[in-house]
Motif scaffolding. Structure first.
Motif, PDB file in Angstrom:
ATOM      1  N   VAL A   1      85.309   6.617 -71.933  1.00 49.16           N
ATOM      2  CA  VAL A   1      86.980   6.944 -72.165  1.00 49.16           C
ATOM      3  C   VAL A   1      87.080   8.324 -72.240  1.00 49.16           C
ATOM      4  O   VAL A   1      86.225   9.133 -72.724  1.00 49.16           O
ATOM      5  CB  VAL A   1      87.409   6.299 -73.415  1.00 49.16           C
ATOM      6  CG1 VAL A   1      86.668   6.847 -74.920  1.00 49.16           C
ATOM      7  CG2 VAL A   1      88.870   6.335 -73.508  1.00 49.16           C
TER       8      VAL A   1
ATOM      9  N   LEU B   1      85.620   0.757 -67.369  1.00 47.87           N
ATOM     10  CA  LEU B   1      85.147  -0.358 -68.248  1.00 47.87           C
ATOM     11  C   LEU B   1      83.808  -1.055 -67.432  1.00 47.87           C
ATOM     12  O   LEU B   1      83.899  -1.198 -66.423  1.00 47.87           O
ATOM     13  CB  LEU B   1      86.386  -1.350 -68.210  1.00 47.87           C
ATOM     14  CG  LEU B   1      87.753  -0.897 -69.005  1.00 47.87           C
ATOM     15  CD1 LEU B   1      88.875  -1.977 -68.720  1.00 47.87           C
ATOM     16  CD2 LEU B   1      87.325  -0.738 -70.527  1.00 47.87           C
TER      17      LEU B   1
ATOM     18  N   PHE C   1      90.229   4.678 -69.212  1.00 48.94           N
ATOM     19  CA  PHE C   1      88.839   3.963 -69.497  1.00 48.94           C
ATOM     20  C   PHE C   1      88.049   3.851 -68.306  1.00 48.94           C
ATOM     21  O   PHE C   1      88.653   3.411 -67.330  1.00 48.94           O
ATOM     22  CB  PHE C   1      89.255   2.598 -70.366  1.00 48.94           C
ATOM     23  CG  PHE C   1      89.737   3.032 -71.847  1.00 48.94           C
ATOM     24  CD1 PHE C   1      90.957   3.099 -72.081  1.00 48.94           C
ATOM     25  CD2 PHE C   1      88.849   2.610 -72.833  1.00 48.94           C
ATOM     26  CE1 PHE C   1      91.446   3.431 -73.054  1.00 48.94           C
ATOM     27  CE2 PHE C   1      89.190   2.823 -74.105  1.00 48.94           C
ATOM     28  CZ  PHE C   1      90.653   3.104 -74.469  1.00 48.94           C
TER      29      PHE C   1
ATOM     30  N   SER D   1      80.711   1.474 -71.622  1.00 45.66           N
ATOM     31  CA  SER D   1      82.003   1.862 -71.157  1.00 45.66           C
ATOM     32  C   SER D   1      82.436   3.417 -71.606  1.00 45.66           C
ATOM     33  O   SER D   1      81.816   3.942 -72.463  1.00 45.66           O
ATOM     34  CB  SER D   1      83.379   0.961 -71.781  1.00 45.66           C
ATOM     35  OG  SER D   1      82.979  -0.216 -71.092  1.00 45.66           O
TER      36      SER D   1
ATOM     37  N   LEU E   1      81.228   1.853 -76.362  1.00 36.90           N
ATOM     38  CA  LEU E   1      82.078   2.754 -75.621  1.00 36.90           C
ATOM     39  C   LEU E   1      81.846   4.330 -76.072  1.00 36.90           C
ATOM     40  O   LEU E   1      81.301   4.510 -77.261  1.00 36.90           O
ATOM     41  CB  LEU E   1      83.764   2.722 -76.427  1.00 36.90           C
ATOM     42  CG  LEU E   1      84.808   3.636 -75.815  1.00 36.90           C
ATOM     43  CD1 LEU E   1      85.010   3.467 -74.207  1.00 36.90           C
ATOM     44  CD2 LEU E   1      86.017   3.234 -76.652  1.00 36.90           C
TER      45      LEU E   1
ATOM     46  N   PHE F   1      84.883  -3.620 -77.381  1.00 36.03           N
ATOM     47  CA  PHE F   1      83.920  -2.683 -77.500  1.00 36.03           C
ATOM     48  C   PHE F   1      83.337  -3.004 -78.827  1.00 36.03           C
ATOM     49  O   PHE F   1      83.804  -3.283 -79.603  1.00 36.03           O
ATOM     50  CB  PHE F   1      84.582  -1.314 -77.582  1.00 36.03           C
ATOM     51  CG  PHE F   1      85.267  -1.070 -76.377  1.00 36.03           C
ATOM     52  CD1 PHE F   1      84.763  -1.025 -75.167  1.00 36.03           C
ATOM     53  CD2 PHE F   1      86.756  -0.808 -76.388  1.00 36.03           C
ATOM     54  CE1 PHE F   1      85.545  -0.525 -73.976  1.00 36.03           C
ATOM     55  CE2 PHE F   1      87.673  -0.274 -75.467  1.00 36.03           C
ATOM     56  CZ  PHE F   1      86.747  -0.382 -74.025  1.00 36.03           C
TER      57      PHE F   1
ATOM     58  N   SER G   1      80.937  -4.086 -74.611  1.00 37.19           N
ATOM     59  CA  SER G   1      80.133  -2.805 -74.224  1.00 37.19           C
ATOM     60  C   SER G   1      80.151  -1.992 -75.408  1.00 37.19           C
ATOM     61  O   SER G   1      81.272  -1.994 -76.309  1.00 37.19           O
ATOM     62  CB  SER G   1      80.534  -2.255 -72.870  1.00 37.19           C
ATOM     63  OG  SER G   1      82.037  -2.042 -73.067  1.00 37.19           O
TER      64      SER G   1
ATOM     65  N   SER H   1      94.428   8.969 -78.769  1.00 36.06           N
ATOM     66  CA  SER H   1      93.810   7.808 -79.658  1.00 36.06           C
ATOM     67  C   SER H   1      94.456   7.522 -80.572  1.00 36.06           C
ATOM     68  O   SER H   1      94.182   6.373 -81.045  1.00 36.06           O
ATOM     69  CB  SER H   1      92.254   8.500 -80.055  1.00 36.06           C
ATOM     70  OG  SER H   1      92.749   9.780 -80.431  1.00 36.06           O
TER      71      SER H   1
ATOM     72  N   TYR I   1      81.636   3.233 -80.978  1.00 40.63           N
ATOM     73  CA  TYR I   1      82.128   4.342 -80.222  1.00 40.63           C
ATOM     74  C   TYR I   1      81.449   5.254 -80.665  1.00 40.63           C
ATOM     75  O   TYR I   1      81.114   5.424 -81.917  1.00 40.63           O
ATOM     76  CB  TYR I   1      83.676   4.634 -80.315  1.00 40.63           C
ATOM     77  CG  TYR I   1      84.159   5.780 -79.818  1.00 40.63           C
ATOM     78  CD1 TYR I   1      84.185   6.062 -78.507  1.00 40.63           C
ATOM     79  CD2 TYR I   1      84.549   6.881 -80.789  1.00 40.63           C
ATOM     80  CE1 TYR I   1      84.757   7.255 -78.019  1.00 40.63           C
ATOM     81  CE2 TYR I   1      84.992   8.182 -80.191  1.00 40.63           C
ATOM     82  CZ  TYR I   1      85.060   8.114 -78.949  1.00 40.63           C
ATOM     83  OH  TYR I   1      85.692   9.548 -78.335  1.00 40.63           O
TER      84      TYR I   1
END
Ligand code: GLV
Ligand code: MN
Ligand code: MN
Length: 398
Positions: free
Chosen positions: A113, A65, A63, A111, A72, A171, A70, A128, A174
């Motif tokens: 990932v 960050l 990640f 952020s 993601l 988060f 935030s 994940s 996403y």
């Protein structure tokens, strides 16, 4: 927010250097390989330069960050045993560029990932799946790759990079950008696809055990040939699925291990992967019944031992309406009238992340619909158009 197309493309090409192989823009960067770890170290450096705090978790998810709550963005940077330069990599580098552009424009905190083992060296979207809690770490640790290496042993390659698992509560949602990996957008000439839902998947290993024997002296009627059982199984399920599947249903025997795999030996053992995908969980379950019943009938008829490995699966998921609407507005701003809504037939980390927070996905075209192959590619103008759609969408979510 203004993204920098050159900086984005330069980073995408740089990431391809880790594990560059094969023809064209091919990549060999499977989870926990030297190339994968080196790429993650480089990515962590790029995250730091972008003002993000890089942090690895115990399974190697990396990640970057931003401070406070935030959004993601990201995908994965591991590859198939033979993969292309964009599968996963595109979403990670697009996320990095949007995070940088957002900071430069005083935009919303973003952020980034890069999930680990999305490509399923050990399971299905393993990194994940562990982070989202759909696969407990102890269960993942017991999974093995096709060479018998355990997930626990492989993830030791993360070494002292590993910190804690990241709290998903930081988060707000996403968003994953990805190549389509299919022929739809390339065929229609459209610039973007906003994903409506992601199909479900089931995947398990099956083993027929017969009797290894001499290929010259063993009469045909006395053989217990594990390959013949596999061949009969394949023909039977293809016939039996006919009443159950739709044109969108897919199934694949992608890996076969014959033991001992020699021309003059009747194979004593056939271990193979059986994977099937569909948007409807009930259909996936009906197919599972057919697979298990057929394997049992064939084992019985041919005098085979039979074993099933653990069944890994992910349910179909729908994308979040608000995030999706932002992507749709972004697509309309960048490519007016030249994008579509579409389901995803490929699996993505977004499926797991949907257990934790709202998720959405954006597709760019794949030339010839080819992916999971060295030939995978996308016109760079289309990559940049996709990046702009993502940035537009993020700007609308602030
Ligand atoms: C992901 O790579 C998939 O197999 O769909
Ligand atoms: Mn992918
Ligand atoms: Mn893939």
């Amino acid at each position: 927010m203004k993204v920098d197309a050159e900086r984005f493309l330069a980073d995408l090409h740089k990431l391809r250097e880790f594990g560059a192989a094969g023809v064209g823009k091919g990549v060999v960067r499977p989870a926990y390989s030297k190339a994968d770890i080196a790429a993650r170290d480089w990515l962590a450096g790029r995250m730091r330069e972008a003002g993000l705090t890089p942090q690895f978790d115990p399974v190697g998810n990396l990640f970057g960050l931003a401070e406070g709550a935030s959004l993601l963005l990201g995908s994965h940077s591991d590859s198939q045993p033979e993969g292309g330069w964009l599968d996963g990599a595109l979403g990670v580098i697009a996320a990095l560029e949007v995070a940088r552009a957002a900071q430069e424009a005083d935009g919303p905190p973003i952020s980034v990932v890069s999930f680990e083992d999305e490509e399923g060296r050990f399971g299905v979207t393993t990194g994940s799946a562990v982070w989202a809690g759909s696969t407990p770490l102890e269960v993942a640790d017991g999974l093995t790759d096709r060479d018998g290496v355990s997930f626990a042993a492989a993830r030791a390659a993360i070494g002292d990079r590993s910190g804690d698992f990241i709290d998903p509560a930081r988060f707000t949602g996403y968003v994953e950008m990805h190549i389509e990996q299919g022929p739809v957008l390339d065929g229609s000439g459209e610039k973007a696809g906003v994903v409506t839902d992601i199909v479900g998947i089931r995947d398990m290993r099956i083993t027929f055990s017969g009797q290894q024997n001499h290929a010259g002296t063993t009469p045909m009627h006395l053989r217990r040939d594990a390959f013949q059982a596999l061949a009969a199984f394949n023909a039977a399920i293809n016939a039996r699925f006919r009443n159950v599947v739709t044109p969108a249903t897919v199934w694949t025997i992608g890996h076969v291990g014959l033991h001992p795999n020699a021309s003059s030996i009747v194979p004593g053992r056939a271990t193979f992967s059986m994977q099937w995908r569909d948007g409807d969980s009930d259909r996936l379950n009906r197919m599972e019944r057919i697979i298990r019943d057929t394997a049992e009938e064939i084992a019985q008829a041919q005098g085979m031992g039979l074993s099933f490995g653990p069944m890994l699966g992910l349910e179909p998921v729908a994308m979040d309406a608000t995030l999706r609407a932002a992507l749709e507005a972004g697509a309309e701003a960048v490519a007016p009238g030249n994008w579509r809504k579409m389901p995803s037939g490929a699996l993505h980390d977004a499926t797991n992340v949907a257990r934790l927070m709202p998720v959405a996905m954006l597709f760019t075209p794949s030339i010839g619909g080819i992916s999971h192959a060295f030939e995978e590619d996308t016109d760079e103008a289309d990559l940049v158009a996709g990046l702009r759609v993502l940035a537009e969408a993020v700007g609308r979510l602030r």
